[in-house]
Design an enzyme around this catalytic site. Structure first.
Site, short mmCIF file in Angstrom:
data_model
loop_
_atom_site.label_atom_id
_atom_site.label_comp_id
_atom_site.label_asym_id
_atom_site.label_seq_id
_atom_site.Cartn_x
_atom_site.Cartn_y
_atom_site.Cartn_z
N CYS A 1 -16.44 1.19 0.61
CA CYS A 1 -15.27 0.36 0.89
C CYS A 1 -14.83 0.47 2.36
O CYS A 1 -14.18 -0.43 2.87
CB CYS A 1 -14.11 0.77 -0.02
SG CYS A 1 -13.70 2.52 0.11
N ARG B 1 -13.27 -9.07 1.35
CA ARG B 1 -11.89 -8.67 1.07
C ARG B 1 -10.98 -9.90 1.15
O ARG B 1 -10.12 -10.13 0.30
CB ARG B 1 -11.42 -7.60 2.05
CG ARG B 1 -12.05 -6.22 1.87
CD ARG B 1 -11.71 -5.61 0.53
NE ARG B 1 -10.28 -5.55 0.30
CZ ARG B 1 -9.48 -4.58 0.74
NH1 ARG B 1 -10.00 -3.56 1.40
NH2 ARG B 1 -8.19 -4.58 0.48
N HIS C 1 -7.39 0.66 -6.40
CA HIS C 1 -7.56 -0.22 -5.22
C HIS C 1 -8.15 -1.55 -5.73
O HIS C 1 -9.32 -1.86 -5.48
CB HIS C 1 -8.48 0.45 -4.19
CG HIS C 1 -8.41 -0.14 -2.82
ND1 HIS C 1 -7.59 -1.21 -2.50
CD2 HIS C 1 -9.04 0.21 -1.67
CE1 HIS C 1 -7.74 -1.49 -1.22
NE2 HIS C 1 -8.60 -0.66 -0.69
N ARG D 1 0.88 -1.18 0.00
CA ARG D 1 0.00 0.00 0.00
C ARG D 1 0.91 1.22 0.00
O ARG D 1 1.65 1.43 0.97
CB ARG D 1 -0.91 -0.01 1.23
CG ARG D 1 -1.63 1.30 1.44
CD ARG D 1 -2.74 1.22 2.46
NE ARG D 1 -3.87 0.50 1.93
CZ ARG D 1 -5.10 0.50 2.49
NH1 ARG D 1 -5.32 1.17 3.60
NH2 ARG D 1 -6.08 -0.18 1.93
N ASP E 1 -17.46 6.56 -1.32
CA ASP E 1 -16.18 6.46 -0.61
C ASP E 1 -15.91 7.83 0.02
O ASP E 1 -16.59 8.82 -0.30
CB ASP E 1 -15.07 6.06 -1.61
CG ASP E 1 -13.69 5.87 -0.94
OD1 ASP E 1 -13.63 5.72 0.30
OD2 ASP E 1 -12.67 5.90 -1.67
N GLN F 1 -9.93 -4.21 -3.49
CA GLN F 1 -11.25 -3.75 -3.04
C GLN F 1 -12.30 -4.06 -4.10
O GLN F 1 -13.38 -4.57 -3.78
CB GLN F 1 -11.19 -2.24 -2.77
CG GLN F 1 -12.50 -1.66 -2.29
CD GLN F 1 -12.87 -2.14 -0.90
OE1 GLN F 1 -12.08 -2.07 0.02
NE2 GLN F 1 -14.09 -2.64 -0.74
N1 CP Z 1 -11.22 -0.59 2.41
C1 CP Z 1 -9.95 -0.57 2.86
O1 CP Z 1 -8.99 -0.72 2.10
O2 CP Z 1 -9.84 -0.40 4.20
P1 CP Z 1 -8.48 -0.16 4.97
O3 CP Z 1 -7.96 1.20 4.56
O4 CP Z 1 -8.87 -0.18 6.43
O5 CP Z 1 -7.51 -1.23 4.63
N1 NVA Z 2 -10.10 6.43 -1.34
C1 NVA Z 2 -9.73 5.99 -0.02
C2 NVA Z 2 -9.91 4.51 0.11
C3 NVA Z 2 -9.58 3.95 1.45
C4 NVA Z 2 -9.77 2.46 1.53
C5 NVA Z 2 -8.28 6.38 0.26
O1 NVA Z 2 -7.43 6.25 -0.63
O2 NVA Z 2 -8.00 6.82 1.37
#
Ligand code: CP
Ligand code: NVA
Length: 303
Positions: free
Chosen positions: A261, A289, A128, A101, A222, A131
């Site tokens: 999400c 997930r 993502h 990430r 989101d 997701q």
């Molecule tokens: N939806 C998602 O990716 O959640 P987290 O940021 O908690 O991993």
């Molecule tokens: N769009 C959000 C998704 C988090 C799971 C972010 O990038 O923070």
């Protein structure tokens, strides 16, 4: 040749359907997959916070018989100590796959080039993908198919929106992106999704008007501000408030279900009452997930 999962844009509809099918199988018959990662280790490196992704990968890898090493680069920044390429090349000496990430998609490309093992995108600024697999698995379970459904994504044109249009295009799901002016999705990624959609007949459309969601089966939203975005909420709140996903918007669209999400911000992008209602698929998404990611890991690393 090793395979990376950076955004699914290079996948075919058949490959995506097969992955969804594998996720369903793994969810239904976990015992049959209890050893697919036996003796294998996965490093999961996070430059940003996470609850769902971190825990679902860790527990999921354990259920497949493998082992996950968590690397918290929030407190041990990736940049600065050594080059990202050297980090990835070193990790690949011990790990069978790297889950990452990161702030910038470019870091994933660097990882992919430097590591001799598969790299899986656990969220970046543009995508993502894990997701989206969980989200379409959730729709498949709820509606019996993803083909011909219409998903109205209402909110910021962000990483989650981008992965929803790519994977939706491959699975034959129509997606309408409804965003405030100036917060539209990346035009290059939208064009790419539209090209992918030609293979399945899915329609990928965009609007600044919430009325474009009329007739959708499901509404998705989101956060208005993604991780790393330092824009003060107060400066965008008035612009985004008309796009709040609430009971009135559900009635306008006629959608039966709502997705998010998470992490969700109650009474900002979605009302708390809607999150807690029977229309909410949020916890099924969260549960899925793990099953979606286990399908990815099984495909990449299974015998
Ligand atoms: N939806 C998602 O990716 O959640 P987290 O940021 O908690 O991993
Ligand atoms: N769009 C959000 C998704 C988090 C799971 C972010 O990038 O923070």
């Amino acid at each position: 040749m090793k395979q990376d999962i950076l955004n699914f844009a290079n996948w075919t509809p058949d490959q995506m359907q097969a992955l969804l099918g594998l996720a369903v199988q793994i969810k239904q018959s976990p015992a049959s997959y209890a050893n697919v990662l036996k003796g294998k280790s996965v490093v999961a490196l996070f430059e940003k916070p996470s609850l769902r992704t971190r825990v679902s990968f860790d527990v999921g890898i354990n259920r497949l018989g493998g082992h996950m090493v968590y690397l918290d680069s929030q407190s041990n920044r990736l940049a600065g100590r050594e080059d990202a390429a050297d980090v990835a090349a070193n990790l690949a000496c011990w790990a069978d796959a790297i889950v990452a990430r990161v702030y910038s998609h470019d870091t994933l490309v660097t990882f992919s080039e430097a590591a001799k093992v598969p790299v899986i995108n656990a969220l970046c600024d543009l995508y993502h993908p894990c997701q989206a697999v969980a989200d379409y698995l959730t729709l498949f379970e709820t509606f019996g198919s993803t083909e011909g459904l219409t998903l109205a994504y209402v909110g910021d044109g962000n990483n989650v929106a981008h992965s929803l249009i790519i994977v939706g295009a491959l699975l034959g799901c129509n997606v309408v992106l409804i965003t405030p002016e100036g917060h539209e999705a990346n035009p290059t990624i939208v064009a790419q999704a539209k090209t992918l959609a030609e293979q399945t007949g899915a329609k990928i459309t965009e609007s600044n008007d919430v009325a474009a969601g009329k007739g959708a089966n499901v509404v998705y939203t989101d956060t208005w501000l993604s991780m790393g975005d330092k824009t003060p909420l107060e400066t965008i709140k008035d612009k985004f408030m008309p796009y709040q996903v609430n009971e009135a918007l559900m009635a306008l669209t006629g959608a039966t279900h709502v997705l998010h999400c998470q992490p969700a911000h109650r009474d900002l992008e979605i009302t708390g009452s809607l999150m807690d209602s029977d229309a909410s698929l949020l916890m099924l998404q969260a549960e899925n997930r793990m099953h979606g990611q286990n399908a990815i890991l099984t495909q990449l690393l299974g015998a």
